[in-house]
Design an enzyme around this catalytic site. Structure first.
Site, PDB file in Angstrom:
ATOM      1  CG  ASP A   1      -3.136  -5.352   5.520  1.00  0.00           C
ATOM      2  OD1 ASP A   1      -2.274  -5.963   6.171  1.00  0.00           O
ATOM      3  OD2 ASP A   1      -3.153  -4.118   5.437  1.00  0.00           O
TER       4      ASP A   1
ATOM      5  N   GLY B   1     -10.702  -3.636   6.762  1.00  0.00           N
ATOM      6  CA  GLY B   1     -10.597  -3.553   8.215  1.00  0.00           C
ATOM      7  C   GLY B   1     -11.262  -4.713   8.940  1.00  0.00           C
TER       8      GLY B   1
ATOM      9  CG  HIS C   1      -9.685  -4.665  -2.828  1.00  0.00           C
ATOM     10  ND1 HIS C   1      -8.629  -3.858  -2.525  1.00  0.00           N
ATOM     11  CD2 HIS C   1      -9.555  -4.998  -4.136  1.00  0.00           C
ATOM     12  CE1 HIS C   1      -7.887  -3.696  -3.604  1.00  0.00           C
ATOM     13  NE2 HIS C   1      -8.425  -4.366  -4.604  1.00  0.00           N
ATOM     14  N   GLY C   2     -10.910  -6.444   0.838  1.00  0.00           N
ATOM     15  CA  GLY C   2     -11.595  -6.519   2.126  1.00  0.00           C
ATOM     16  C   GLY C   2     -12.046  -7.927   2.467  1.00  0.00           C
ATOM     17  CB  ALA C   3     -11.210 -11.039   1.026  1.00  0.00           C
ATOM     18  CB  SER C   4      -9.393  -9.999   6.668  1.00  0.00           C
ATOM     19  OG  SER C   4      -8.066  -9.798   6.237  1.00  0.00           O
TER      20      SER C   4
ATOM     21  CB  SER D   1      -0.873   0.010   1.254  1.00  0.00           C
ATOM     22  OG  SER D   1      -0.057   0.243   2.394  1.00  0.00           O
TER      23      SER D   1
ATOM     24  CG  ASP E   1      -3.621  -2.869  -1.758  1.00  0.00           C
ATOM     25  OD1 ASP E   1      -4.524  -3.086  -2.586  1.00  0.00           O
ATOM     26  OD2 ASP E   1      -3.777  -2.995  -0.521  1.00  0.00           O
ATOM     27  CG  HIS E   2      -6.353   0.450  -2.231  1.00  0.00           C
ATOM     28  ND1 HIS E   2      -7.635   0.568  -2.680  1.00  0.00           N
ATOM     29  CD2 HIS E   2      -6.326  -0.660  -1.456  1.00  0.00           C
ATOM     30  CE1 HIS E   2      -8.357  -0.425  -2.190  1.00  0.00           C
ATOM     31  NE2 HIS E   2      -7.588  -1.196  -1.449  1.00  0.00           N
TER      32      HIS E   2
END
Ligand code: G3H
Ligand code: 13P
Ligand code: ZN
Length: 307
Positions: free
Chosen positions: A254, A179, A209-212, A50, A82-83
Site C-alpha cells: 500500500d 508504513g 504484510h508490510g511489504a512495500s 481496508s 484487509d485487516h
C-alpha cells in the site's frame, strides 16, 4: 470473467514459486492503475480494501468499480477485506460481495484469536468466501492499533493455529511492518520462521504484510517538490523475491502506491503551479502507479504470464 476467490490463484502461485500482489485500493485511479498493470503483465491480482478505505469510498462504490474493472480488462480479480477487525466487519464485506476476508485477531491472546478466527471461517466458508488470518504482530501501525514492537510468529503455534481454525491462508510476522519506516538499521527478515512453517505445512499459502519497498526515488521526488519525509526505509526487493519463491503466495503493498501517487501529484503542481485540473494530477498519479505495479509483478512477485 468474474470476481474469484484466491484459492486457485494461491495453488498456482505456490506450485509456480511466485506470489500474487495484493494492492490496497481507495479510489478509481488506483483501481484502474492496478488492474491495467496486472492485465499488461498477464498477472493475477488481488485488490484489497481496508476499513479506512471502506469508510472513505464506500463498499458499494468500491465493488461496482471493481466490477467495471473486470468488465473492462476481462481478467479475474479477487476482492479482499484487509485487516478485518471483527466478525461483523467480515460479514459486511462478504455481504457486499467480497470474495476473501482477512480476520486480524493478532492482537488478541492466542486462544481468543483461535476462537474468533474459527467463527469467521465458519461464516465465510458457508458463503463460499476464503479467510486470511494473522498470527504474530508486525511493528508499526496495524490500522488503528499502534503496535510498538513486533512479535515474531512462533512456528509451532502457527501450525496448531492453521489446523484448529481451518483458515485458508496465514499472515505471519517475520520482521516486516506497515508504513514507510520499516527499519532503522539494516533490513532483516527471519526467513527461518517462514521455512519452518513451510516445511510443516506444505502447500499452505503464507501472506506477507508490510511489504512495500519504499523506493528512494519516490521519497526524493516528494521532498524535491515540497515534501518532508526522512528516514523512510522499506523491504529490499531481493528479500521479497526470496519470499515469493517460498511459501509466500500473497504480498501486501500500500505504502508504495501512496508514495508514487503523492510524488507525482506534487511534481505536477511543482512543475506547473497554475494547474488545477484534477485529471492532470490524478492522471499522472495513475500512470505512475501502473508502472509501479508492473515493476512489482516483473521484479518482485514473478507473476508475469501466469493468468
Ligand atoms: O495495513 C494497512 C494498509 O496500509 C491500509 O491502511 O487503514 O490507512 O487504509 P489504511
Ligand atoms: P505497506 O505499508 O508496506 O505497504 O503494507 C501494506 C499492508 O500490509 C496492507 O495490509
Ligand atoms: Zn497489513
Amino acid at each position: 470473467m468474474a470476481l474469484v476467490t484466491t484459492k486457485e490463484m494461491f495453488k498456482k502461485a505456490y506450485e509456480g514459486h511466485y506470489a500474487i500482489g495484493a494492492f490496497n485500493i481507495n479510489n478509481m485511479e488506483i483501481i484502474q492503475a492496478v488492474v491495467n498493470g496486472a492485465k499488461a503483465q498477464k498477472s493475477p491480482v488481488i485488490l484489497q480494501v481496508s476499513s479506512g478505505a471502506m469508510k472513505y469510498a464506500g463498499a458499494t462504490y468500491l465493488r461496482k468499480m471493481v466490477e467495471a474493472a473486470i468488465e473492462d480488462t476481462g481478467i479475474d480479480i479477487a476482492l479482499h477485506l484487509d485487516h478485518g477487525a471483527s466478525l461483523d466487519a467480515c460479514k459486511e464485506a462478504i455481504n457486499a460481495g467480497f470474495t476473501s476476508v482477512m480476520f486480524d485477531g493478532s492482537h488478541y491472546d492466542y486462544e481468543e484469536n483461535v476462537r474468533l478466527t474459527k467463527e469467521v471461517v465458519e461464516y465465510a466458508h458457508s458463503k463460499g468466501v476464503v479467510v486470511e488470518a494473522e498470527l504474530g504482530q508486525l511493528a508499526g501501525i496495524e490500522d488503528d492499533v499502534n503496535v510498538e514492537h513486533s512479535t515474531y510468529t512462533e512456528p509451532k503455534q502457527a501450525i496448531d493455529f492453521v489446523q484448529r481454525t481451518g483458515c485458508d491462508s496465514l499472515a505471519i510476522a517475520i520482521g516486516t511492518s506497515h508504513g514507510a519506516f520499516k527499519f532503522t538499521g539494516e533490513a532483516k527478515l527471519e526467513f527461518g520462521i517462514l521455512e519452518e512453517i513451510q516445511n510443516a505445512l506444505p502447500g499452505f499459502p503464507i501472506v506477507l504484510h508490510g511489504a512495500s519497498a519504499v523506493d528512494p526515488r519516490y521519497i526524493a521526488m516528494c521532498n524535491e517538490y515540497g515534501g518532508q519525509i526522512s528516514g523512510a526505509k522499506g523491504v529490499p526487493a531481493d528479500m521479497l523475491r526470496k519470499a515469493s519463491s517460498m511459501a509466500v503466495c500473497k504480498i501486501n503493498m500500500d505504502t508504495d502506491i501512496r508514495l508514487a501517487m503523492t510524488a507525482n501529484v506534487r511534481k505536477v503542481f511543482g512543475d506547473n503551479p497554475k494547474e488545477f485540473d484534477p485529471r492532470k494530477y490524478l492522471g499522472a498519479a495513475r500512470t505512475s502507479i501502473q508502472a509501479l505495479v508492473e515493476d512489482k509483478i516483473k521484479d518482485v512477485l514473478g507473476s508475469t504470464n501466469s493468468l
